[in-house]
Each structure stands twice: as structure tokens, then as C-alpha cells.
Design a protein around this motif. Structure first.
Motif, PDB file in Angstrom:
ATOM      1  N   HIS A  77      37.716  43.809  50.952  1.00 41.50           N
ATOM      2  CA  HIS A  77      36.770  42.829  51.492  1.00 41.50           C
ATOM      3  C   HIS A  77      36.450  41.728  50.480  1.00 41.50           C
ATOM      4  N   ALA A  78      36.516  42.054  49.186  1.00 42.52           N
ATOM      5  CA  ALA A  78      36.233  41.055  48.145  1.00 42.52           C
ATOM      6  C   ALA A  78      37.506  40.582  47.467  1.00 42.52           C
ATOM      7  N   GLY A  79      38.655  40.934  48.021  1.00 39.74           N
ATOM      8  CA  GLY A  79      39.931  40.520  47.441  1.00 39.74           C
ATOM      9  C   GLY A  79      40.628  41.660  46.731  1.00 39.74           C
ATOM     10  N   PRO A  80      41.915  41.477  46.440  1.00 34.93           N
ATOM     11  CA  PRO A  80      42.689  42.542  45.796  1.00 34.93           C
ATOM     12  C   PRO A  80      42.356  42.697  44.324  1.00 34.93           C
ATOM     13  N   ALA A  81      42.285  43.928  43.875  1.00 36.05           N
ATOM     14  CA  ALA A  81      42.105  44.268  42.460  1.00 36.05           C
ATOM     15  C   ALA A  81      42.678  45.661  42.267  1.00 36.05           C
ATOM     16  N   PRO A  82      44.018  45.785  42.316  1.00 34.34           N
ATOM     17  CA  PRO A  82      44.654  47.106  42.345  1.00 34.34           C
ATOM     18  C   PRO A  82      44.242  48.037  41.211  1.00 34.34           C
TER      19      PRO A  82
END
Length: 322
Positions: A77-82
Motif C-alpha cells: 500500500h505504501a510502495g515496494p520495499a522487499p
């Protein structure tokens, strides 16, 4: 390891007893919290809470592609951060399970659970790319919220078929291949744009592709499955590249017969081809416009009518246990 298990109780290929067995098997290997979804969008809300948590390492989705899509949209929901978000694991429980099978997982939920536990013990994971849609600036769809998709999306004909199938499922009918075939035929004969397409594909640095009736966006191959038979609309599509597009500019009866035959005979080496077919590979960003509002689907979920949608291929968006 602490994990959240998101369970769709309406998953078509698992019984309550099977789900209990799977939950006990997973709980034997990790600290597990199992939550059963209660409404449409609940899996997304659970994924979002997991992303905001400091102590959840893994989210396991037990259900079909729709359940997995919701979980992923919550996680991202807040963007990708694998490297900072919980990983994702999938136990297939739907009628088709395209995402799980494209990852190489068994289609049987019990076997898939065993494969998942083996992967966790061995530390096996991969980081996959995903597709992202958004409203196009300067259009009436500008304010439409962004949404992630796992394996495919479509504007036009195929999305209309998905919408028809959803209507029948809401009336209590099971999602079967026969149901899809019947609704595809009805969509074909009822589509006013099948001879003169209204879709335009625009991308930076290239001439627009105009007059498309059908536009299938793929993030992996195969595009879907007919039982155990994989169907390849864009054979080169991959979780490791950008997005692929198959566009058709004509859906006359002879053209449909030809392209359906090509799809049924498609393989990792060859997909649909012809004078009315356009195949584009590894696109980072493009927009589909239409003069008339057309149905949009993502991962088999009908999302209503749109006149303009911007697609972005986001590489290395999510860690998946495989």
C-alpha cells in the motif's frame, strides 16, 4: 518466525477440514496467527496491517488469485520495499491459481503447503516484479486509485468476459471453464466494438498502436490455464522483466477462430500471431486509452469501466517464498 495466515473460507478447492490440516501443518513450523476473511477487501486490510507491523515476517495467502491480489495490494500500500516488508507465501485454493502455478508451486494445496515448508527450511525465495495501474493524468480516470496486479490485466473484451462470469458467480454459480466459454461467446456476439476497436496504446518513444479491440497485459507466462493446459498470450512475459502486451485489432468470426486455435496450441516458444495481432515485450510504462468506456480486469477481478489506464512494470517489487 512469526507469520500471518490469511484464509479465504470461500476458496473453491479446499474444504474446512483441509484448511484445518494446512493450518496445523504451518503452525508446527512457525508462530502462526490465522485470520479468516469476512468481506471483500478484508485480505487487503490484513496485508496492510502486516506491512505496518514490526514483528510479522511472512504473510501466507490461502485462497485463489483474488485473495493473493488483495494481500499483495495491502502489503504494498505504501510502495515496494522487499528488504523491509514481510515476505509472501501462497497456498493455492482457487479454481485456477495462475500466480501460484506460474511460480512453480503445485496446484494441490496440501502439496503446495509441503513445498512451502521445504522452501522455508531451505531459505528459498525470489523477488518478483509486478504490474501497477493508475489513473492517467488529465483524464476523467485521473483520480482512480493505483492498484497492483500479479500476473495479468486486460482492457476490453477479456475484461468483459470476466465481468459476466462475476455476475454469475454472485448468483451462486461455480467458476468453471464451461462458464467462461459460455460468457466469452455471449461477450463476442454482444460486443459492439469487436470489428472496429477503440483502444489506443501509447508509450514514450514509439508511434501509438490504434484500433485495438482487445488488450491483454501479462506480467508472466502462461497467461492462464485451461485445466492443466497452460495458455500463452505473451510467451516471453516474465516476473523478471517489464510488462508484455498482446493486442488484437479485429475480432471477426474467422479471426476469433484463428486466434483461439493459436492460444490453445500456444507454447513457451510461440503465441498468437497474425496481421491483426500486436505483441510487445518488456514495457516499463504505457497507457491504454479508449474513446468509449471499456471494462477493466486485473488478476481475474472485474474493476468496472475505464477510458484511460496507465500501466507500469515494477521490477523486484515483492519477496516470495518458493
Amino acid at each position: 518466525m512469526r507469520a500471518l495466515l490469511v484464509v479465504n473460507p470461500a476458496a473453491t478447492t479446499t474444504s474446512a477440514r483441509t484448511r484445518d490440516v494446512l493450518i496445523h501443518a504451518l503452525a508446527s513450523e512457525m508462530k502462526l496467527e490465522a485470520v479468516t476473511t469476512e468481506y471483500r477487501g478484508h485480505a487487503r486490510d490484513l496485508g496492510r496491517l502486516a506491512a505496518q507491523s514490526d514483528d510479522i515476517d511472512l504473510v501466507v495467502a490461502l485462497g485463489g488469485d483474488g485473495t493473493v491480489n488483495e494481500v499483495v495490494n495491502g502489503l504494498l500500500h505504501a510502495g515496494p520495499a522487499p528488504d523491509h516488508l514481510p515476505g509472501l507465501a501462497v497456498v493455492p485454493g482457487g479454481s485456477t491459481n495462475v500466480f501460484a502455478r506460474a511460480l512453480g508451486l503445485p496446484n494441490d494445496p496440501v502439496e503446495a503447503t509441503g513445498a512451502l515448508l521445504d522452501a522455508l527450511r531451505d531459505g528459498r525465495e525470489r523477488t518478483v516484479g509486478l504490474g501497477l495501474t493508475s489513473g492517467t493524468p488529465g483524464t476523467e480516470d485521473e483520480a482512480v486509485p493505483s492498484r497492483w496486479f500479479l500476473f495479468n490485466a486486460g482492457l476490453g473484451f477479456d475484461a468483459g468476459v470476466v465481468g459476466r462470469v462475476e455476475q454469475h458467480r454472485e448468483q451462486g454459480k461455480r467458476s468453471t471453464h464451461a462458464l467462461y466459454v459460455r460468457q466469452a461467446m455471449r461477450q463476442f456476439f454482444g460486443d459492439p466494438h469487436r470489428r472496429h476497436g477503440t483502444i489506443v496504446l501509447e508509450r514514450e518513444g514509439a508511434e501509438p498502436v490504434t484500433g485495438l479491440v482487445l488488450s491483454i497485459v501479462c506480467n508472466t507466462a502462461p497467461w492462464t490455464y485451461l485445466g492443466n493446459r497452460p495458455v500463452y498470450a505473451s510467451p516471453k512475459a516474465s516476473f523478471d522483466t517489464g510488462l508484455d502486451v498482446l493486442g488484437l485489432s479485429r475480432l471477426s468470426t474467422p479471426a476469433v477462430a484463428r486466434y483461439v486455435t493459436q492460444l490453445l496450441l500456444s507454447s513457451p516458444e510461440r503465441g498468437p500471431q497474425g496481421r491483426h495481432a500486436v505483441s510487445l515485450h518488456d514495457l516499463t510504462r504505457f497507457t491504454l486509452h479508449s474513446k468509449a468506456p471499456l471494462p477493466l480486469q486485473m488478476d481475474g477481478d472485474h474493476l468496472g469501466l475505464r477510458t484511460s489506464v496507465t500501466f507500469t512494470g515494477v521490477r523486484r517489487a515483492l519477496r516470495v517464498i518458493v
